[in-house]
Design an enzyme around this catalytic site. Structure first.
Site, PDB file in Angstrom:
ATOM      1  N   LYS A 127       0.836  -1.215   0.000  1.00  0.00           N
ATOM      2  CA  LYS A 127       0.000   0.000   0.000  1.00  0.00           C
ATOM      3  C   LYS A 127       0.865   1.257   0.000  1.00  0.00           C
ATOM      4  O   LYS A 127       0.611   2.185  -0.775  1.00  0.00           O
ATOM      5  CB  LYS A 127      -0.929  -0.027   1.222  1.00  0.00           C
ATOM      6  CG  LYS A 127      -1.843   1.178   1.332  1.00  0.00           C
ATOM      7  CD  LYS A 127      -3.093   0.838   2.108  1.00  0.00           C
ATOM      8  CE  LYS A 127      -2.913   0.844   3.607  1.00  0.00           C
ATOM      9  NZ  LYS A 127      -2.693   2.196   4.157  1.00  0.00           N
ATOM     10  N   SER A 128       1.873   1.295   0.852  1.00  0.00           N
ATOM     11  CA  SER A 128       2.716   2.499   0.933  1.00  0.00           C
ATOM     12  C   SER A 128       3.436   2.752  -0.390  1.00  0.00           C
ATOM     13  O   SER A 128       3.524   3.893  -0.856  1.00  0.00           O
ATOM     14  CB  SER A 128       3.768   2.337   2.031  1.00  0.00           C
ATOM     15  OG  SER A 128       3.152   2.331   3.289  1.00  0.00           O
ATOM     16  N   GLY A 163      -4.931   8.178   5.450  1.00  0.00           N
ATOM     17  CA  GLY A 163      -4.039   9.211   5.980  1.00  0.00           C
ATOM     18  C   GLY A 163      -2.845   9.425   5.061  1.00  0.00           C
ATOM     19  O   GLY A 163      -2.377  10.555   4.883  1.00  0.00           O
ATOM     20  N   ARG A 216      -8.252  12.421  12.346  1.00  0.00           N
ATOM     21  CA  ARG A 216      -6.798  12.207  12.404  1.00  0.00           C
ATOM     22  C   ARG A 216      -6.019  13.522  12.380  1.00  0.00           C
ATOM     23  O   ARG A 216      -6.369  14.437  11.632  1.00  0.00           O
ATOM     24  CB  ARG A 216      -6.381  11.266  11.276  1.00  0.00           C
ATOM     25  CG  ARG A 216      -7.106   9.930  11.487  1.00  0.00           C
ATOM     26  CD  ARG A 216      -6.613   8.862  10.633  1.00  0.00           C
ATOM     27  NE  ARG A 216      -5.215   8.555  10.903  1.00  0.00           N
ATOM     28  CZ  ARG A 216      -4.508   7.756  10.139  1.00  0.00           C
ATOM     29  NH1 ARG A 216      -5.063   7.203   9.081  1.00  0.00           N
ATOM     30  NH2 ARG A 216      -3.255   7.510  10.428  1.00  0.00           N
ATOM     31  N   SER A 226       7.480   9.773  11.674  1.00  0.00           N
ATOM     32  CA  SER A 226       6.361   9.543  10.767  1.00  0.00           C
ATOM     33  C   SER A 226       6.816   9.611   9.318  1.00  0.00           C
ATOM     34  O   SER A 226       7.309  10.642   8.854  1.00  0.00           O
ATOM     35  CB  SER A 226       5.274  10.600  10.996  1.00  0.00           C
ATOM     36  OG  SER A 226       4.389  10.613   9.888  1.00  0.00           O
ATOM     37  N   GLN A 228       4.822   9.491   6.827  1.00  0.00           N
ATOM     38  CA  GLN A 228       3.882  10.324   6.063  1.00  0.00           C
ATOM     39  C   GLN A 228       4.318  11.788   6.115  1.00  0.00           C
ATOM     40  O   GLN A 228       4.301  12.486   5.104  1.00  0.00           O
ATOM     41  CB  GLN A 228       2.469  10.161   6.609  1.00  0.00           C
ATOM     42  CG  GLN A 228       1.936   8.758   6.378  1.00  0.00           C
ATOM     43  CD  GLN A 228       0.558   8.537   6.955  1.00  0.00           C
ATOM     44  OE1 GLN A 228      -0.004   9.422   7.601  1.00  0.00           O
ATOM     45  NE2 GLN A 228       0.012   7.358   6.737  1.00  0.00           N
ATOM     46  N   ASP A 239       2.374  -0.869  11.996  1.00  0.00           N
ATOM     47  CA  ASP A 239       1.052  -1.337  11.562  1.00  0.00           C
ATOM     48  C   ASP A 239       0.787  -2.788  11.965  1.00  0.00           C
ATOM     49  O   ASP A 239      -0.346  -3.267  11.852  1.00  0.00           O
ATOM     50  CB  ASP A 239       0.900  -1.164  10.045  1.00  0.00           C
ATOM     51  CG  ASP A 239       0.828   0.311   9.658  1.00  0.00           C
ATOM     52  OD1 ASP A 239       0.601   1.156  10.551  1.00  0.00           O
ATOM     53  OD2 ASP A 239       1.004   0.629   8.475  1.00  0.00           O
ATOM     54  N   ARG A 255      -7.203  -2.690   9.809  1.00  0.00           N
ATOM     55  CA  ARG A 255      -6.232  -3.561  10.497  1.00  0.00           C
ATOM     56  C   ARG A 255      -6.832  -4.161  11.770  1.00  0.00           C
ATOM     57  O   ARG A 255      -6.511  -5.294  12.132  1.00  0.00           O
ATOM     58  CB  ARG A 255      -4.929  -2.807  10.781  1.00  0.00           C
ATOM     59  CG  ARG A 255      -4.268  -2.324   9.500  1.00  0.00           C
ATOM     60  CD  ARG A 255      -2.764  -2.262   9.551  1.00  0.00           C
ATOM     61  NE  ARG A 255      -2.284  -1.623   8.333  1.00  0.00           N
ATOM     62  CZ  ARG A 255      -2.173  -2.229   7.145  1.00  0.00           C
ATOM     63  NH1 ARG A 255      -2.487  -3.514   7.007  1.00  0.00           N
ATOM     64  NH2 ARG A 255      -1.749  -1.577   6.082  1.00  0.00           N
TER      65      ARG A 255
HETATM   66  C1  S3P Z   1       2.591   5.040   6.145  1.00  0.00           C
HETATM   67  C2  S3P Z   1       3.238   5.437   7.282  1.00  0.00           C
HETATM   68  C3  S3P Z   1       2.806   5.065   8.644  1.00  0.00           C
HETATM   69  C4  S3P Z   1       1.857   3.870   8.611  1.00  0.00           C
HETATM   70  C5  S3P Z   1       0.798   4.025   7.560  1.00  0.00           C
HETATM   71  C6  S3P Z   1       1.419   4.155   6.179  1.00  0.00           C
HETATM   72  C7  S3P Z   1       3.131   5.495   4.843  1.00  0.00           C
HETATM   73  O1  S3P Z   1       2.133   6.161   9.237  1.00  0.00           O
HETATM   74  O2  S3P Z   1       1.270   3.674   9.875  1.00  0.00           O
HETATM   75  O3  S3P Z   1      -0.066   2.909   7.560  1.00  0.00           O
HETATM   76  O4  S3P Z   1       2.755   4.923   3.796  1.00  0.00           O
HETATM   77  O5  S3P Z   1       3.934   6.443   4.843  1.00  0.00           O
HETATM   78  P1  S3P Z   1       2.949   7.373   9.940  1.00  0.00           P
HETATM   79  O6  S3P Z   1       3.769   8.018   8.938  1.00  0.00           O
HETATM   80  O7  S3P Z   1       1.882   8.292  10.466  1.00  0.00           O
HETATM   81  O8  S3P Z   1       3.725   6.748  11.034  1.00  0.00           O
END
Ligand code: S3P
Length: 437
Positions: free
Chosen positions: A26-27, A98, A126, A171, A173, A319, A392
């Site tokens: 997914k990421s 998110g 969030r 993070s 993200q 996760d 999840r």
């Molecule tokens: C993700 C980063 C993580 C993870 C999320 C996906 C990403 O979150 O928990 O499911 O794809 O960059 P955070 O960056 O808030 O830790």
């Protein structure tokens, strides 16, 4: 998007056996879609994750002017480059994601028009301040809703300048959003991380022609830079594989092989945790493609012992930590999780959600501010639970249901479509009694 209600019905499991694979990461799929949309030309992705989170992002980049086609999990993104993006005619709906919202905000911070981003009831809780704050410092105008700066969020970008920033939490993200803004800013953007979070952005941006510098926990990028298109094969999602790895570790006399799964060290912390707990884990056929390691993972069930999990491994297993709580219910001794307060701001408050779900099944779990204490081993019994808008939580409780006497019903299971629509089918192909109704 309002989906019809579904429920997962899970029975106590016979031994799990077999070979499976899991859908694309997914990421990485999010990043391929977004970097492809920023690049000028045609980007192709194979094994792209065709699940709601990534489909939300593809719809958003179409609304910004890109052309998207797909056949099965092969996706083609045709863009005239981020400079040709136009103001969207409607609100960009990020659904439950998110990642889609935070990474899009980073890209839009560099665009000289306004866009409003919104999402479902979970995404509307969030915290976006963590990305809105530094993007404002770079020069974007960004407004969230209420004191907590939650979606809907309106952003008007353009005229960015580089920023040196200490991330208050590890993070990926936020790091990625700032790198994508930094790509479009004048000057250098320097990001110091408190500990290493997933590094897919750093690994993938060079495949799209970007230059960045990594020194220890510091990542920096000089702007402005243009991206060129790429052809990327997405590995299987470690986070999706984790359900089957944990299930096979837990259900007596099981042996499961998951093929072609991403093994990036910043994601695979659960393998270290499983080994610490005494599980028999074997990794084979590892290769690297597009900077991302992948391979096959075999796991055999066996007695588990309690463990303590805290510190730098937390972002590398973030996760999968809900699965740790399930593993801990069957491990001998007291398992302690600390430093994981970030679990409170995921698709749900996962510390509370797992404690509520597992307690209803008979587990001994106590919530801490930043973790849990779980005592085991404890026999579990079936119950009716709720996924609470969290994919999840739904899938992790289904794994717990495999250990419980009687029937476990998980309401709100439509949430699994966020990341893994075929979850129940793969689990039942390994021998579990699980149906989605
Ligand atoms: C993700 C980063 C993580 C993870 C999320 C996906 C990403 O979150 O928990 O499911 O794809 O960059 P955070 O960056 O808030 O830790």
């Amino acid at each position: 998007m309002k989906r019809p209600s579904r429920r997962l019905i899970v029975g106590r499991s016979n031994p799990l056996h077999g070979v499976c694979d899991v859908p694309g990461d997914k990421s990485i799929s999010h990043r391929v879609a977004l970097f492809g949309a920023m690049a000028s030309g045609v980007t192709e992705a194979r094994n792209f994750l065709m699940a709601e989170d990534c489909l939300s992002l593809l719809a958003a980049v179409e609304a910004l002017g890109c052309r998207v086609e797909h056949v099965g999990s092969d996706v083609r993104i045709d863009s005239d480059g981020v400079g040709a993006w136009h103001e969207p005619a409607h609100v960009l709906d990020c659904g439950n994601s998110g990642t889609a919202m935070r990474l899009l905000l980073g890209c839009l911070a560099g665009r000289p028009f306004s866009a409003t981003l919104d999402g479902d009831a979970s995404l509307r809780t969030r915290p976006m301040g963590r990305v809105v704050g530094p993007l404002r410092l770079m020069g974007a105008e960004v407004e969230g809703t209420g004191d907590k700066c939650v979606p809907p969020i309106t952003i008007t970008g353009g005229g960015l300048r580089g920023l040196t920033y200490d991330l208050p939490v590890a993070s990926a993200q936020v790091k990625s959003a700032l790198l994508l803004a930094g790509l479009q800013a004048d000057g250098t953007t320097v990001i110091h991380q408190p500990s290493l979070s997933r590094d897919h952005t750093e690994r993938l941006l060079p495949a799209f022609g970007a230059r960045l510098n990594i020194e220890g926990l510091t990542v920096s990028i000089d702007g402005p830079q243009n991206l060129c298109p790429a052809s990327i094969s997405v590995p299987g999602d470690f986070s999706s594989a984790a359900y089957f790895l944990a299930a096979a570790a837990l259900v007596p006399s099981s042996e499961v092989l998951v093929e072609n799964v991403g093994l990036n060290h910043t994601r695979s912390g659960l393998l270290e945790i499983l080994e610490d707990m005494g599980a028999d884990v074997r990794v084979s056929r590892t290769v690297s493609a597009g900077g991302e390691p992948r391979g096959d993972v075999t796991i055999l069930s066996g007695p588990l012992r309690a463990t303590e999990v805290s510190g730098e491994i937390i972002p590398r297993a973030i996760d999968e930590l809900p699965l740790l709580a399930v593993l801990a219910t069957q491990a001998h001794g007291e398992t302690v999780l600390r430093d994981a307060a970030e679990l409170r701001v995921k698709e749900s408050d996962r510390l509370e959600a797992m404690a509520a779900g597992l307690s209803a099944l008979g587990a001994k779990i106590r919530v801490l501010d930043d973790g849990w204490v779980v005592s085991g081993p404890t026999p579990l019994h079936g119950a009716t639970l709720h996924a609470g808008l969290d994919h999840r939580v739904a899938m992790t409780l289904a794994v717990a249901g495999l250990l419980a006497d009687g029937e476990t019903i998980i309401d709100g299971a439509q949430a699994v479509a966020t990341s893994f629509p075929g979850f129940a089918a793969v689990l039942s192909s390994l021998g579990a009694q699980v149906t989605m109704q």
